[in-house]
Design a protein around this motif. Sequence first.
Motif, short mmCIF file in Angstrom:
data_model
loop_
_atom_site.label_atom_id
_atom_site.label_comp_id
_atom_site.label_asym_id
_atom_site.label_seq_id
_atom_site.Cartn_x
_atom_site.Cartn_y
_atom_site.Cartn_z
N ARG A 287 -29.93 -4.86 -10.49
CA ARG A 287 -30.63 -3.67 -10.00
C ARG A 287 -30.08 -3.22 -8.65
O ARG A 287 -30.26 -2.06 -8.26
CB ARG A 287 -32.12 -3.94 -9.90
CG ARG A 287 -32.53 -4.96 -8.87
CD ARG A 287 -34.04 -5.16 -8.85
NE ARG A 287 -34.47 -6.08 -7.81
CZ ARG A 287 -34.48 -7.40 -7.94
NH1 ARG A 287 -34.07 -7.94 -9.08
NH2 ARG A 287 -34.88 -8.17 -6.94
N ARG A 288 -29.45 -4.14 -7.91
CA ARG A 288 -28.85 -3.74 -6.64
C ARG A 288 -27.74 -2.71 -6.88
O ARG A 288 -27.58 -1.76 -6.11
CB ARG A 288 -28.27 -4.95 -5.91
CG ARG A 288 -29.32 -5.91 -5.41
CD ARG A 288 -28.70 -7.06 -4.65
NE ARG A 288 -29.75 -7.97 -4.20
CZ ARG A 288 -30.43 -7.81 -3.07
NH1 ARG A 288 -30.17 -6.79 -2.28
NH2 ARG A 288 -31.38 -8.68 -2.74
N ARG A 293 -26.05 3.08 -6.86
CA ARG A 293 -25.65 4.31 -7.56
C ARG A 293 -26.69 5.41 -7.37
O ARG A 293 -26.32 6.58 -7.14
CB ARG A 293 -25.46 4.01 -9.05
CG ARG A 293 -24.26 3.11 -9.32
CD ARG A 293 -24.23 2.63 -10.76
NE ARG A 293 -23.10 1.74 -10.99
CZ ARG A 293 -22.96 0.97 -12.06
NH1 ARG A 293 -23.90 0.98 -13.00
NH2 ARG A 293 -21.89 0.20 -12.20
N ALA A 294 -27.96 5.05 -7.45
CA ALA A 294 -29.01 6.05 -7.25
C ALA A 294 -28.99 6.59 -5.83
O ALA A 294 -29.16 7.80 -5.60
CB ALA A 294 -30.37 5.44 -7.57
N ALA A 298 -28.35 10.40 -4.56
CA ALA A 298 -29.31 11.05 -3.68
C ALA A 298 -28.62 11.60 -2.43
O ALA A 298 -28.95 12.71 -1.97
CB ALA A 298 -30.41 10.07 -3.28
N LEU A 299 -27.68 10.85 -1.87
CA LEU A 299 -26.96 11.32 -0.70
C LEU A 299 -26.12 12.55 -1.03
O LEU A 299 -26.13 13.54 -0.28
CB LEU A 299 -26.07 10.20 -0.15
CG LEU A 299 -25.21 10.57 1.06
CD1 LEU A 299 -26.06 11.03 2.24
CD2 LEU A 299 -24.31 9.40 1.46
N SER A 360 -20.72 6.30 3.68
CA SER A 360 -20.82 5.24 2.67
C SER A 360 -22.27 4.83 2.53
O SER A 360 -22.86 4.27 3.46
CB SER A 360 -19.96 4.05 3.07
OG SER A 360 -19.97 3.06 2.06
N ALA A 361 -22.85 5.13 1.38
CA ALA A 361 -24.24 4.76 1.12
C ALA A 361 -24.34 3.26 0.86
O ALA A 361 -23.37 2.60 0.47
CB ALA A 361 -24.77 5.53 -0.07
N MET A 362 -25.53 2.72 1.08
CA MET A 362 -25.82 1.31 0.82
C MET A 362 -27.04 1.20 -0.07
O MET A 362 -27.92 2.07 -0.05
CB MET A 362 -26.05 0.57 2.14
CG MET A 362 -24.84 0.53 3.05
SD MET A 362 -25.24 0.10 4.76
CE MET A 362 -26.04 -1.48 4.55
N ALA A 363 -27.09 0.13 -0.84
CA ALA A 363 -28.25 -0.08 -1.71
C ALA A 363 -29.52 -0.28 -0.90
O ALA A 363 -30.63 -0.02 -1.40
CB ALA A 363 -28.01 -1.29 -2.61
#
Length: 404
Positions: A287-288, A293-294, A298-299, A360-363
């Motif tokens: 799920r991480r 990815r989600a 969103a970003l 860079s997005a993070m979980a």
Amino acid sequence: MLDLDDRLDELAELGLHQRMRMVSGPQGPRVVLDGRPVLLLCSGNALGLADHPRVRQAAADAAMRWGVGAGAARVASGTMTLHRRLEERLAAFCGKRAGLLFGSGTLANLGTIPALARRGEIVVCDQLSHPSIQDGCRLSGAETVRYRHADADHLAWELRQADGRAALIATDGMFGLDGDVAPLREICALARRHDVRVLVDEGVALGALGPGGRGAVAEAGVEDEVDVITGTLGKALASYGGFVCCDPLTARFLVHGARTLLHSTAPPPVAVAAAMAALELLEAEPRRVERLRANAEALRDALAREGFEVAGACAHVVPLVVGDAEVAAEMADRALEQGVFCDAVRPPAVPPGAARVRLSAMASHSRAELREAARVLGRAALAAGFRPGAGLPVAAAQDLARAA
């Protein structure tokens, strides 16, 4: 002799001066920078595992049991049981039968490519490959040919011109500055046709793409066709070091021929144990990857609502191509003033006219944090004299690279 003061002044005048900012505390979604908390949008800690309690505890336990340093190169006394365990786990995770740990992902490429491509041969790499791939090609002594970015037709043409001398095709799986993915199915088909090995660097893709975060190679379904997978332990796996996954014969050969393995101290057991714990979490908690990815989606959506051009980026790396290096630097500074820490990427890392603010997005980010970051970046762009809608899509920036 090169006058370093003059050169530094010249870089500053061109808007290319670099500085290292001091971060206090662990690499979470927020860090303390210059005494105040800011939202972190320029970290490779994609799954948010660098400060996970299990990863921290694994590192602490390893320090007590194994000490803090390996003490020697792998072929001397530097190989510990811990190294072999992680090599086996990484190989299985990447769909290979053997693995080797290196001091970093850069060292993995710098050692592996020269070992597999020799003088009189040809090594073919993507034009926008990671610098360590391009440097590895140059160090090999083989003739280096760069094909147009992600252009399988141009790669096919170059392989035909090689007339049987090509030894290796090297590419990133996912490109770290543009966030796009290599056409791996087409590359592997060409490699079969021309009897050429394929090396794919999964440093950015690991933990982000493919089933269970197994990377771009797994997403393309070509695990059996890619000969060598390289990568880093320093991004999704939250530690430090690098690796190669391949078949046992190639691994044995690299032990003899990869100079960066032969002549570098083995990765410290603290880092190896931390990476092992992070890999276990990645496998046990897919799920991480879904959360990453989600959050990336969103970003991108929030940035698009602010008017930014985000087409072309497909995962957690989102480049905002503004063109001018000074504008990119000022935009990053303005965002930081409002509590968002991001990175301006300027020449020579990218071609002239293709400077960008790289996100860079993070979980571990929240959706609310990412939406607010997009609003901050919109204001920062305007304050820097840049209208978000005037940005270049990734493909247009790549055209500049092809022309460079």
